[in-house]
Scaffold this motif. Sequence first.
Motif, PDB file in Angstrom:
ATOM      1  N   ARG A  21       0.833  -1.198   0.000  1.00  0.00           N
ATOM      2  CA  ARG A  21       0.000   0.000   0.000  1.00  0.00           C
ATOM      3  C   ARG A  21       0.872   1.254   0.000  1.00  0.00           C
ATOM      4  O   ARG A  21       1.605   1.527   0.939  1.00  0.00           O
ATOM      5  CB  ARG A  21      -0.892  -0.024   1.235  1.00  0.00           C
ATOM      6  CG  ARG A  21      -1.940   1.029   1.225  1.00  0.00           C
ATOM      7  CD  ARG A  21      -3.093   0.662   2.127  1.00  0.00           C
ATOM      8  NE  ARG A  21      -3.846   1.829   2.509  1.00  0.00           N
ATOM      9  CZ  ARG A  21      -4.582   2.545   1.668  1.00  0.00           C
ATOM     10  NH1 ARG A  21      -4.640   2.201   0.408  1.00  0.00           N
ATOM     11  NH2 ARG A  21      -5.245   3.605   2.089  1.00  0.00           N
ATOM     12  N   ALA A  22       0.784   1.997  -1.098  1.00  0.00           N
ATOM     13  CA  ALA A  22       1.465   3.289  -1.240  1.00  0.00           C
ATOM     14  C   ALA A  22       0.631   4.102  -2.219  1.00  0.00           C
ATOM     15  O   ALA A  22       0.995   4.276  -3.382  1.00  0.00           O
ATOM     16  CB  ALA A  22       2.886   3.101  -1.750  1.00  0.00           C
ATOM     17  N   LEU A  25       1.699   6.511  -5.384  1.00  0.00           N
ATOM     18  CA  LEU A  25       3.140   6.585  -5.606  1.00  0.00           C
ATOM     19  C   LEU A  25       3.517   6.210  -7.036  1.00  0.00           C
ATOM     20  O   LEU A  25       4.261   6.941  -7.700  1.00  0.00           O
ATOM     21  CB  LEU A  25       3.884   5.686  -4.612  1.00  0.00           C
ATOM     22  CG  LEU A  25       5.411   5.642  -4.770  1.00  0.00           C
ATOM     23  CD1 LEU A  25       6.030   7.027  -4.570  1.00  0.00           C
ATOM     24  CD2 LEU A  25       6.013   4.633  -3.790  1.00  0.00           C
ATOM     25  N   THR A  93      11.115   1.290   4.917  1.00  0.00           N
ATOM     26  CA  THR A  93       9.965   2.034   5.424  1.00  0.00           C
ATOM     27  C   THR A  93      10.235   2.722   6.762  1.00  0.00           C
ATOM     28  O   THR A  93       9.763   3.832   6.995  1.00  0.00           O
ATOM     29  CB  THR A  93       8.735   1.126   5.531  1.00  0.00           C
ATOM     30  OG1 THR A  93       9.051   0.002   6.356  1.00  0.00           O
ATOM     31  CG2 THR A  93       8.301   0.648   4.154  1.00  0.00           C
ATOM     32  N   TYR A 107       4.774  10.875   5.279  1.00  0.00           N
ATOM     33  CA  TYR A 107       5.457   9.644   4.862  1.00  0.00           C
ATOM     34  C   TYR A 107       5.313   9.433   3.356  1.00  0.00           C
ATOM     35  O   TYR A 107       6.270   9.102   2.669  1.00  0.00           O
ATOM     36  CB  TYR A 107       4.873   8.473   5.660  1.00  0.00           C
ATOM     37  CG  TYR A 107       5.293   7.099   5.201  1.00  0.00           C
ATOM     38  CD1 TYR A 107       6.616   6.677   5.308  1.00  0.00           C
ATOM     39  CD2 TYR A 107       4.346   6.208   4.691  1.00  0.00           C
ATOM     40  CE1 TYR A 107       6.987   5.391   4.907  1.00  0.00           C
ATOM     41  CE2 TYR A 107       4.709   4.931   4.296  1.00  0.00           C
ATOM     42  CZ  TYR A 107       6.036   4.538   4.399  1.00  0.00           C
ATOM     43  OH  TYR A 107       6.394   3.271   4.005  1.00  0.00           O
ATOM     44  N   ARG A 108       4.128   9.658   2.835  1.00  0.00           N
ATOM     45  CA  ARG A 108       3.914   9.454   1.388  1.00  0.00           C
ATOM     46  C   ARG A 108       4.753  10.422   0.571  1.00  0.00           C
ATOM     47  O   ARG A 108       5.174  10.103  -0.533  1.00  0.00           O
ATOM     48  CB  ARG A 108       2.438   9.508   1.030  1.00  0.00           C
ATOM     49  CG  ARG A 108       1.792  10.856   1.223  1.00  0.00           C
ATOM     50  CD  ARG A 108       0.301  10.851   1.062  1.00  0.00           C
ATOM     51  NE  ARG A 108      -0.065  10.524  -0.291  1.00  0.00           N
ATOM     52  CZ  ARG A 108      -1.277  10.216  -0.687  1.00  0.00           C
ATOM     53  NH1 ARG A 108      -2.255  10.194   0.180  1.00  0.00           N
ATOM     54  NH2 ARG A 108      -1.532   9.950  -1.938  1.00  0.00           N
ATOM     55  N   THR A 109       5.033  11.625   1.104  1.00  0.00           N
ATOM     56  CA  THR A 109       5.925  12.563   0.428  1.00  0.00           C
ATOM     57  C   THR A 109       7.348  12.016   0.420  1.00  0.00           C
ATOM     58  O   THR A 109       8.048  12.090  -0.595  1.00  0.00           O
ATOM     59  CB  THR A 109       5.885  13.949   1.117  1.00  0.00           C
ATOM     60  OG1 THR A 109       4.544  14.449   1.033  1.00  0.00           O
ATOM     61  CG2 THR A 109       6.846  14.927   0.484  1.00  0.00           C
ATOM     62  N   LEU A 111       8.225   8.894   0.499  1.00  0.00           N
ATOM     63  CA  LEU A 111       8.282   7.807  -0.480  1.00  0.00           C
ATOM     64  C   LEU A 111       8.507   8.363  -1.885  1.00  0.00           C
ATOM     65  O   LEU A 111       9.270   7.792  -2.671  1.00  0.00           O
ATOM     66  CB  LEU A 111       7.009   6.957  -0.435  1.00  0.00           C
ATOM     67  CG  LEU A 111       6.797   6.104   0.809  1.00  0.00           C
ATOM     68  CD1 LEU A 111       5.471   5.342   0.711  1.00  0.00           C
ATOM     69  CD2 LEU A 111       7.959   5.145   1.035  1.00  0.00           C
ATOM     70  N   LYS A 112       7.890   9.473  -2.212  1.00  0.00           N
ATOM     71  CA  LYS A 112       8.088  10.102  -3.520  1.00  0.00           C
ATOM     72  C   LYS A 112       9.528  10.579  -3.684  1.00  0.00           C
ATOM     73  O   LYS A 112      10.142  10.374  -4.734  1.00  0.00           O
ATOM     74  CB  LYS A 112       7.114  11.271  -3.711  1.00  0.00           C
ATOM     75  CG  LYS A 112       5.672  10.862  -3.855  1.00  0.00           C
ATOM     76  CD  LYS A 112       4.772  12.072  -3.936  1.00  0.00           C
ATOM     77  CE  LYS A 112       3.316  11.690  -4.037  1.00  0.00           C
ATOM     78  NZ  LYS A 112       2.440  12.891  -4.075  1.00  0.00           N
TER      79      LYS A 112
END
Length: 158
Positions: A21-22, A25, A93, A107-109, A111-112
Amino acid sequence: MDTDPAALAISVCDRNGRPARAPGLARWLAGTAPARARGTITIVLTGDAAMRRLNREWRGVDRATDVLSFPADDAGLRVRGRARHLGDIVIATGVARRQAASARHAYRTELKVLALHGLLHLLGYDHETDHGQMRRLELRLRRMGGLAAGLIERETRA
């Protein structure tokens, strides 16, 4: 995977190959990638212990790092009707979550930020030896993709 050889197809999975789950992304990276990025890429989200083992095995550094890129060998040329596999990007992660907190963004930023950096390594860029080419391209692409800061930029400030 049968994909358009003129497109960039990205899958996100865990270290066992199961979908991870991302949200957004893969779509974000495909839309932000340089035009010459064509083929397939796998982004693997893994824990810090597994990343530490990979970093020790492949780079001789006994600590978890944030992102590693594993380019496919040149034998992975296009097969008729199928896109070439460019390689794998592995993201730790736990490290990503800590870096996101430190940078004061989601966190999602993070990952980018890490996925973009990893993609540029898959495309042959190396910020340690290329006299700023990767740094300049990362800067342009991250701005285009709406990111305030890039990994190389953070490393040079530290």
